[in-house]
Design a protein around this motif. Structure first.
Motif, PDB file in Angstrom:
ATOM      1  N   ARG A  98     -84.674  39.124 104.209  1.00 54.31           N
ATOM      2  CA  ARG A  98     -83.240  38.995 103.960  1.00 54.31           C
ATOM      3  C   ARG A  98     -82.790  37.588 104.336  1.00 54.31           C
ATOM      4  NH1 ARG A  98     -79.525  38.921 108.064  1.00 54.31           N
ATOM      5  NH2 ARG A  98     -80.133  39.639 110.141  1.00 54.31           N
ATOM      6  N   VAL A  99     -81.650  37.203 103.804  1.00 52.42           N
ATOM      7  CA  VAL A  99     -81.103  35.879 104.069  1.00 52.42           C
ATOM      8  C   VAL A  99     -80.239  35.931 105.324  1.00 52.42           C
ATOM      9  CG1 VAL A  99     -79.554  34.081 103.175  1.00 52.42           C
ATOM     10  CG2 VAL A  99     -81.139  35.257 101.634  1.00 52.42           C
ATOM     11  N   LEU A 100     -80.412  34.950 106.190  1.00 53.22           N
ATOM     12  CA  LEU A 100     -79.590  34.857 107.384  1.00 53.22           C
ATOM     13  C   LEU A 100     -78.151  34.539 107.000  1.00 53.22           C
ATOM     14  CD1 LEU A 100     -82.123  32.862 109.533  1.00 53.22           C
ATOM     15  CD2 LEU A 100     -81.131  35.054 110.215  1.00 53.22           C
ATOM     16  N   GLN A 101     -77.215  35.203 107.652  1.00 56.16           N
ATOM     17  CA  GLN A 101     -75.809  35.018 107.360  1.00 56.16           C
ATOM     18  C   GLN A 101     -75.217  33.922 108.255  1.00 56.16           C
ATOM     19  OE1 GLN A 101     -74.322  36.726 104.725  1.00 56.16           O
ATOM     20  NE2 GLN A 101     -76.507  37.174 104.456  1.00 56.16           N
ATOM     21  N   PRO A 102     -74.073  33.349 107.853  1.00 57.80           N
ATOM     22  CA  PRO A 102     -73.427  32.335 108.697  1.00 57.80           C
ATOM     23  C   PRO A 102     -73.246  32.844 110.124  1.00 57.80           C
ATOM     24  CG  PRO A 102     -72.360  32.419 106.563  1.00 57.80           C
ATOM     25  CD  PRO A 102     -73.344  33.562 106.587  1.00 57.80           C
ATOM     26  N   GLY A 103     -73.607  32.001 111.080  1.00 58.35           N
ATOM     27  CA  GLY A 103     -73.496  32.368 112.481  1.00 58.35           C
ATOM     28  C   GLY A 103     -74.764  32.950 113.074  1.00 58.35           C
ATOM     29  N   GLU A 104     -75.755  33.267 112.247  1.00 56.83           N
ATOM     30  CA  GLU A 104     -76.996  33.869 112.764  1.00 56.83           C
ATOM     31  C   GLU A 104     -78.069  32.835 113.076  1.00 56.83           C
ATOM     32  OE1 GLU A 104     -77.595  38.312 111.188  1.00 56.83           O
ATOM     33  OE2 GLU A 104     -77.924  36.808 109.620  1.00 56.83           O
ATOM     34  N   SER A 105     -77.952  31.623 112.551  1.00 59.62           N
ATOM     35  CA  SER A 105     -78.984  30.612 112.740  1.00 59.62           C
ATOM     36  C   SER A 105     -78.342  29.235 112.814  1.00 59.62           C
ATOM     37  CB  SER A 105     -79.993  30.642 111.589  1.00 59.62           C
ATOM     38  OG  SER A 105     -80.847  29.505 111.623  1.00 59.62           O
ATOM     39  N   ARG A 106     -78.572  28.525 113.926  1.00 55.94           N
ATOM     40  CA  ARG A 106     -78.039  27.162 114.052  1.00 55.94           C
ATOM     41  C   ARG A 106     -78.590  26.258 112.965  1.00 55.94           C
ATOM     42  NH1 ARG A 106     -78.623  28.319 119.581  1.00 55.94           N
ATOM     43  NH2 ARG A 106     -80.710  27.402 119.600  1.00 55.94           N
ATOM     44  N   ALA A 107     -79.871  26.416 112.645  1.00 57.55           N
ATOM     45  CA  ALA A 107     -80.473  25.572 111.611  1.00 57.55           C
ATOM     46  C   ALA A 107     -79.807  25.804 110.259  1.00 57.55           C
ATOM     47  CB  ALA A 107     -81.975  25.842 111.520  1.00 57.55           C
ATOM     48  N   ARG A 108     -79.585  27.061 109.896  1.00 60.37           N
ATOM     49  CA  ARG A 108     -78.926  27.365 108.633  1.00 60.37           C
ATOM     50  C   ARG A 108     -77.477  26.857 108.636  1.00 60.37           C
ATOM     51  NH1 ARG A 108     -82.877  27.553 106.282  1.00 60.37           N
ATOM     52  NH2 ARG A 108     -83.916  29.336 105.323  1.00 60.37           N
ATOM     53  N   ASP A 109     -76.785  27.031 109.746  1.00 59.60           N
ATOM     54  CA  ASP A 109     -75.403  26.566 109.835  1.00 59.60           C
ATOM     55  C   ASP A 109     -75.329  25.052 109.735  1.00 59.60           C
ATOM     56  OD1 ASP A 109     -74.667  29.190 110.085  1.00 59.60           O
ATOM     57  OD2 ASP A 109     -74.274  29.098 112.246  1.00 59.60           O
ATOM     58  N   ALA A 110     -76.307  24.353 110.333  1.00 61.66           N
ATOM     59  CA  ALA A 110     -76.334  22.892 110.246  1.00 61.66           C
ATOM     60  C   ALA A 110     -76.567  22.435 108.805  1.00 61.66           C
ATOM     61  CB  ALA A 110     -77.427  22.334 111.154  1.00 61.66           C
ATOM     62  N   GLU A 111     -77.425  23.152 108.089  1.00 54.27           N
ATOM     63  CA  GLU A 111     -77.672  22.820 106.685  1.00 54.27           C
ATOM     64  C   GLU A 111     -76.401  23.015 105.856  1.00 54.27           C
ATOM     65  OE1 GLU A 111     -80.797  25.498 105.725  1.00 54.27           O
ATOM     66  OE2 GLU A 111     -82.329  24.376 106.849  1.00 54.27           O
ATOM     67  N   ALA A 112     -75.671  24.102 106.118  1.00 55.06           N
ATOM     68  CA  ALA A 112     -74.436  24.365 105.382  1.00 55.06           C
ATOM     69  C   ALA A 112     -73.383  23.308 105.695  1.00 55.06           C
ATOM     70  CB  ALA A 112     -73.908  25.760 105.733  1.00 55.06           C
ATOM     71  N   PHE A 113     -73.280  22.904 106.960  1.00 56.69           N
ATOM     72  CA  PHE A 113     -72.339  21.857 107.357  1.00 56.69           C
ATOM     73  C   PHE A 113     -72.665  20.556 106.620  1.00 56.69           C
ATOM     74  CE2 PHE A 113     -71.193  18.224 109.963  1.00 56.69           C
ATOM     75  CZ  PHE A 113     -69.896  18.512 110.358  1.00 56.69           C
ATOM     76  N   ALA A 114     -73.957  20.199 106.575  1.00 54.60           N
ATOM     77  CA  ALA A 114     -74.369  18.958 105.913  1.00 54.60           C
ATOM     78  C   ALA A 114     -74.035  18.989 104.428  1.00 54.60           C
ATOM     79  CB  ALA A 114     -75.862  18.726 106.132  1.00 54.60           C
ATOM     80  N   ARG A 115     -74.250  20.138 103.774  1.00 56.71           N
ATOM     81  CA  ARG A 115     -73.925  20.244 102.344  1.00 56.71           C
ATOM     82  C   ARG A 115     -72.416  20.129 102.110  1.00 56.71           C
ATOM     83  NH1 ARG A 115     -77.632  24.524 102.596  1.00 56.71           N
ATOM     84  NH2 ARG A 115     -75.905  26.031 102.595  1.00 56.71           N
ATOM     85  N   HIS A 116     -71.650  20.825 102.940  1.00 54.74           N
ATOM     86  CA  HIS A 116     -70.205  20.894 102.740  1.00 54.74           C
ATOM     87  C   HIS A 116     -69.528  19.543 103.009  1.00 54.74           C
ATOM     88  CE1 HIS A 116     -66.339  22.866 102.396  1.00 54.74           C
ATOM     89  NE2 HIS A 116     -65.967  22.372 103.565  1.00 54.74           N
ATOM     90  N   HIS A 117     -70.112  18.769 103.944  1.00 54.06           N
ATOM     91  CA  HIS A 117     -69.475  17.512 104.348  1.00 54.06           C
ATOM     92  C   HIS A 117     -70.291  16.283 103.941  1.00 54.06           C
ATOM     93  CE1 HIS A 117     -66.372  19.602 106.546  1.00 54.06           C
ATOM     94  NE2 HIS A 117     -67.290  20.342 107.158  1.00 54.06           N
ATOM     95  N   ALA A 118     -71.113  16.420 102.922  1.00 55.40           N
ATOM     96  CA  ALA A 118     -71.969  15.301 102.498  1.00 55.40           C
ATOM     97  C   ALA A 118     -71.165  14.070 102.111  1.00 55.40           C
ATOM     98  CB  ALA A 118     -72.850  15.742 101.328  1.00 55.40           C
ATOM     99  N   ASP A 119     -69.956  14.251 101.583  1.00 55.76           N
ATOM    100  CA  ASP A 119     -69.140  13.123 101.138  1.00 55.76           C
ATOM    101  C   ASP A 119     -67.989  12.813 102.080  1.00 55.76           C
ATOM    102  OD1 ASP A 119     -70.676  12.749  98.795  1.00 55.76           O
ATOM    103  OD2 ASP A 119     -69.582  14.371  97.802  1.00 55.76           O
ATOM    104  N   ASP A 120     -67.922  13.522 103.204  1.00 55.61           N
ATOM    105  CA  ASP A 120     -66.859  13.269 104.176  1.00 55.61           C
ATOM    106  C   ASP A 120     -67.327  12.262 105.226  1.00 55.61           C
ATOM    107  OD1 ASP A 120     -65.105  15.112 103.009  1.00 55.61           O
ATOM    108  OD2 ASP A 120     -65.984  16.776 104.146  1.00 55.61           O
ATOM    109  N   TRP A 121     -66.363  11.643 105.878  1.00 55.78           N
ATOM    110  CA  TRP A 121     -66.680  10.759 107.000  1.00 55.78           C
ATOM    111  C   TRP A 121     -66.905  11.622 108.244  1.00 55.78           C
ATOM    112  CZ3 TRP A 121     -67.802   5.874 105.958  1.00 55.78           C
ATOM    113  CH2 TRP A 121     -67.275   5.285 104.807  1.00 55.78           C
ATOM    114  N   VAL A 122     -68.123  11.529 108.782  1.00 53.26           N
ATOM    115  CA  VAL A 122     -68.493  12.318 109.960  1.00 53.26           C
ATOM    116  C   VAL A 122     -68.838  11.336 111.085  1.00 53.26           C
ATOM    117  CG1 VAL A 122     -70.056  14.039 110.920  1.00 53.26           C
ATOM    118  CG2 VAL A 122     -69.355  14.194 108.521  1.00 53.26           C
ATOM    119  N   VAL A 123     -68.272  11.554 112.255  1.00 48.99           N
ATOM    120  CA  VAL A 123     -68.422  10.631 113.375  1.00 48.99           C
ATOM    121  C   VAL A 123     -69.870  10.579 113.861  1.00 48.99           C
ATOM    122  CG1 VAL A 123     -67.769  10.220 115.787  1.00 48.99           C
ATOM    123  CG2 VAL A 123     -66.039  10.906 114.111  1.00 48.99           C
ATOM    124  N   ILE A 124     -70.352   9.350 114.091  1.00 51.50           N
ATOM    125  CA  ILE A 124     -71.694   9.173 114.656  1.00 51.50           C
ATOM    126  C   ILE A 124     -71.648   8.564 116.057  1.00 51.50           C
ATOM    127  CG2 ILE A 124     -72.843   9.029 112.403  1.00 51.50           C
ATOM    128  CD1 ILE A 124     -72.936   5.973 112.803  1.00 51.50           C
TER     129      ILE A 124
END
Length: 292
Positions: A196-222
């Motif tokens: 089964r697919v992990l749902q949001p909140g079940e995996s930090r790695a999956r959540d990090a991937e979703a964050f990166a996709r969603h904010h790929a064109d946004d300015w993110v602080v480094i």
């Protein structure tokens, strides 16, 4: 790879004792293990641990606790944690693990102590690290996506592959921790095993991937620093998607310090509220620095 196992005959459950230390900490003891509810500087508490504190609670001090078992919210959570540790100790005793001296070389150095969890399953400790070594027969039980060909599994994360493959050799607490480690560190393998697919909140790695996709064109602080030139503001440097390479365009922004709350994967600039800034910088060596 289901991290469950039939219950073995359990040793008598250590009865937790609770009290107050000399410096006012809420403390507890189960068997040889000692625990404390230690305040953090920024509020809240963390779970401290010690070993073989035979003196009365009233003589215990903060300096007796060297382990850090994670954050805890309040005394109720502390008591629940201590109870969980007591159950773990009872199950561990029932498993009959055997300590012995092993003359073995490991990927982390010479073995300085070993524990046999079962036939072909040995945990080695070294001066700086440690981990499991499995016999070829035992190693074949590890899922192919998690298997190390040589049968070595370090103690920080890879050990979870061993617990997943051989759950009858581990306690309930260890199996829960192993499942959590696999979800957060190797989500592809976890999903393949569980179907089964992990749902949001079940995996930090999956959540990090979703964050990166969603904010790929946004300015993110480094990087960020309190502004010397604009009191009450934090000066930040950001790139598109939070990329960290020399080719990435960087911009600076001023963010009210009260609003600068960094999430688990970074702070995203809201360009409708935080304007680009090119004035004097508080960053040492800022290459795009202007006016100072």
């Amino acid at each position: 790879m289901s991290i469950t196992a039939p219950k073995s005959v359990q040793a008598p459950l250590p009865i937790p004792e609770f009290g107050q230390s000399a410096d006012g900490l809420t403390v507890a003891r189960t068997g040889d293990a000692a625990y404390a509810m230690i305040p953090k500087r920024d509020g809240g508490y963390f779970f401290g641990s010690g070993w073989r504190l035979s003196k009365p609670f009233a003589e215990w001090k903060r300096s007796d606790f060297y382990g850090h078992g994670g954050d805890i919210a309040d005394e109720a959570a502390f008591r629940a944690f201590v109870g969980e540790q007591a159950e773990h100790q009872a199950e561990e005793a029932a498993l009959g693990r055997q300590e012995f001296r092993a003359h073995a070389n490991t990927p982390w150095g010479s073995s300085q102590g070993a524990v046999r969890y079962g036939d072909g399953v040995v945990f080695h400790s070294t001066s700086g690290h440690g981990g499991f070594h499995l016999s070829a027969e035992r190693n074949a039980k590890v899922h192919p996506l998690l298997r190390d060909a040589a049968g070595w599994y370090e103690e920080d994360a890879a050990w979870a592959s061993v617990a997943a493959a051989l759950p009858d050799l581990f306690t309930d607490l260890e199996r829960r921790q192993a499942d959590e480690t696999l979800r957060h560190s190797w989500p592809d393998a976890w999903e393949a095993v569980h179907g089964r697919v992990l749902q949001p909140g079940e995996s930090r790695a999956r959540d990090a991937e979703a964050f990166a996709r969603h904010h790929a064109d946004d300015w993110v602080v480094i990087s960020a620093i309190y502004s010397d030139h604009h009191p009450g503001f934090t000066e930040v440097a950001a790139t598109r998607g939070g990329r960290r390479d020399l080719r990435a365009e960087e911009r600076r922004f001023l963010v009210p310090s009260k609003d600068y709350k960094v999430g688990p994967f970074g702070f995203v600039i809201d360009e409708t509220r935080q304007a680009s800034y090119d004035g004097p910088s508080s960053f040492i060596g800022w290459r795009g620095r202007a006016g100072g």
